[in-house]
Structures are given as structure tokens and as C-alpha cells.
Design an enzyme around this catalytic site. Structure first.
Site, short mmCIF file in Angstrom:
data_model
loop_
_atom_site.label_atom_id
_atom_site.label_comp_id
_atom_site.label_asym_id
_atom_site.label_seq_id
_atom_site.Cartn_x
_atom_site.Cartn_y
_atom_site.Cartn_z
N ARG A 145 83.01 41.77 16.69
CA ARG A 145 82.29 40.64 17.26
C ARG A 145 81.74 39.72 16.17
O ARG A 145 81.54 38.54 16.40
CB ARG A 145 81.13 41.12 18.13
CG ARG A 145 81.51 41.82 19.38
CD ARG A 145 80.26 42.11 20.23
NE ARG A 145 80.51 43.08 21.26
CZ ARG A 145 81.05 42.82 22.45
NH1 ARG A 145 81.42 41.59 22.73
NH2 ARG A 145 81.21 43.77 23.34
N THR A 179 86.05 38.55 37.48
CA THR A 179 84.64 38.63 37.14
C THR A 179 83.91 37.36 37.53
O THR A 179 82.88 37.40 38.21
CB THR A 179 84.45 38.91 35.63
OG1 THR A 179 85.11 40.13 35.29
CG2 THR A 179 82.98 39.00 35.26
N LEU A 180 84.42 36.21 37.11
CA LEU A 180 83.71 34.96 37.37
C LEU A 180 83.68 34.58 38.84
O LEU A 180 82.67 34.04 39.31
CB LEU A 180 84.27 33.83 36.51
CG LEU A 180 83.69 33.78 35.12
CD1 LEU A 180 84.37 32.71 34.27
CD2 LEU A 180 82.20 33.52 35.15
N ASP A 237 90.05 34.80 32.20
CA ASP A 237 91.47 35.09 32.34
C ASP A 237 91.82 35.32 33.80
O ASP A 237 92.18 34.37 34.49
CB ASP A 237 91.93 36.21 31.41
CG ASP A 237 91.16 37.51 31.53
OD1 ASP A 237 91.42 38.41 30.74
OD2 ASP A 237 90.30 37.64 32.40
N GLU A 297 80.66 32.23 29.57
CA GLU A 297 81.55 33.39 29.48
C GLU A 297 82.38 33.30 28.20
O GLU A 297 82.64 32.20 27.71
CB GLU A 297 82.45 33.42 30.72
CG GLU A 297 83.45 34.54 30.78
CD GLU A 297 82.85 35.93 30.88
OE1 GLU A 297 82.24 36.37 29.90
OE2 GLU A 297 83.01 36.58 31.93
N ASP A 298 82.79 34.45 27.68
CA ASP A 298 83.63 34.45 26.49
C ASP A 298 85.07 34.08 26.83
O ASP A 298 85.64 33.16 26.24
CB ASP A 298 83.56 35.78 25.73
CG ASP A 298 83.89 37.00 26.58
OD1 ASP A 298 84.14 36.87 27.80
OD2 ASP A 298 83.90 38.11 26.02
N LYS A 320 92.26 31.24 29.67
CA LYS A 320 93.64 31.74 29.71
C LYS A 320 94.19 31.52 31.13
O LYS A 320 94.29 32.44 31.93
CB LYS A 320 93.69 33.23 29.38
CG LYS A 320 93.43 33.57 27.94
CD LYS A 320 93.61 35.08 27.75
CE LYS A 320 93.75 35.47 26.32
NZ LYS A 320 94.00 36.93 26.19
N GLY A 360 89.98 35.83 36.37
CA GLY A 360 89.05 35.16 37.27
C GLY A 360 88.29 36.12 38.18
O GLY A 360 87.41 35.70 38.91
#
Length: 171
Positions: free
Chosen positions: A167, A108-109, A104, A100-101, A132, A106
Site C-alpha cells: 500500500r 460493493t459500491l 470493478d 473508493e480505490d 475498470k 460494482g
């Protein structure tokens, strides 16, 4: 690109990133010695990080991609998890590292880990370019961290974007 008006300041230089990603690749190679890994890169932000990371891993590796969202068109997570592109490989019984980029909130993950667990992998770990922890709203703990950012900067470059731009910055 050296003096870009978009950037207020450079937080991590190209050299900082290269050194850090190399160390992460070496650690993953050590941790999984003699095993195969499937890297699942979260699009679009992590594509540069995953490509550099796998070049620093000395093991048989596969790369797959997912596109998921809890953000919609906002810069703040809605908490609604949507899969826009699923993996194409069977991960049952395999070692998976989600790449993951930024970790923060959490949202999504945590959803992504639960979703991939339903596919019965041998193991799931998380590698994030930026962690983060001050923004965390879900209990998600990365296994491999490039940089920990205590300040709540909005950052671009090295795959991270603002409205799909920037990007390509190397820092």
C-alpha cells in the site's frame, strides 16, 4: 522503493497521480461551491486517495470511514455485502461522496450506495481512483474518476494492496 521487485511495471507514476488527484479536487470544489461535503472513504484501499483528495478540495469537508466487503478472502467478489465498520456521522440531508480505490464489478459500491441512500443524504456521488469498466457486473457509474483502466491488471501501490502489502508504494 524506486526499483521494487514486486512491480512488473509502473502504470501510474507518483507525478501522474498527484496531477490527477489535484484535478479531481478542483472539480469537486467547483461542483459543490458554497456547500459542505462528507467524504466516506472505503477502507482500507482508499485511505491514501481520500487524504490526498480532500487536501485538494477548497470547501468545508468531513471525512468518515466505512469498511465493507463483497470479497471475503478471495480476489473475486462473492456478491455478499458485509459492513465491517459503519460511518459514525449522520448524513441525512448532506452531500456525500463515496471514495473508493477501485470500481470493478460494482457489487460493493452498488450495495454501499443503496445502504447510504437509506440514511437520506441530500446527494450521493462516487469518486474512484481506478475505474475498470470492463469488469462491471452491476450498473454503477462513478462521478469522479482518477484513471480508467481498460486492461485487467492486478495493481498495487497508492493504498492498493496484495495480502495487505505494498500500500505504501507511491505509484
Amino acid at each position: 522503493m524506486e526499483n521494487n521487485n514486486v512491480c512488473e511495471k509502473i502504470i501510474y507514476t507518483k507525478e501522474d497521480i498527484e496531477i490527477t488527484v489535484k484535478k479531481l479536487g478542483e472539480q469537486i470544489s467547483k461542483d459543490y461551491e458554497g456547500q459542505e461535503i462528507i467524504f466516506v472513504s472505503v477502507l482500507s484501499g482508499a485511505f491514501i486517495f481520500v487524504s490526498d483528495l480532500v487536501r485538494n478540495v477548497s470547501l468545508d469537508s468531513y471525512i468518515d470511514f466505512m469498511q465493507v466487503s463483497t470479497y471475503g478472502d478471495s480476489t473475486d467478489s462473492t456478491g455478499n455485502f458485509t459492513i465491517k465498520k459503519d460511518i459514525s456521522n449522520d448524513i441525512e440531508g448532506k452531500n456525500v461522496i463515496i471514495v473508493e480505490d477501485i470500481l470493478d464489478t460494482g457489487f460493493t459500491l452498488s450495495n454501499l450506495v443503496n445502504y447510504l441512500k437509506s440514511k437520506n443524504p441530500k446527494s450521493i456521488k462516487i469518486a474512484t481512483f481506478i475505474d475498470k469498466p470492463a469488469r462491471r457486473k452491476r450498473e454503477v457509474f462513478p462521478d469522479y474518476v482518477g484513471f480508467t483502466m481498460e486492461d485487467d491488471y492486478f495493481i498495487v501501490g497508492y493504498g492498493l494492496d496484495y495480502a495487505q502489502k505494498y500500500r505504501n508504494l507511491p505509484y
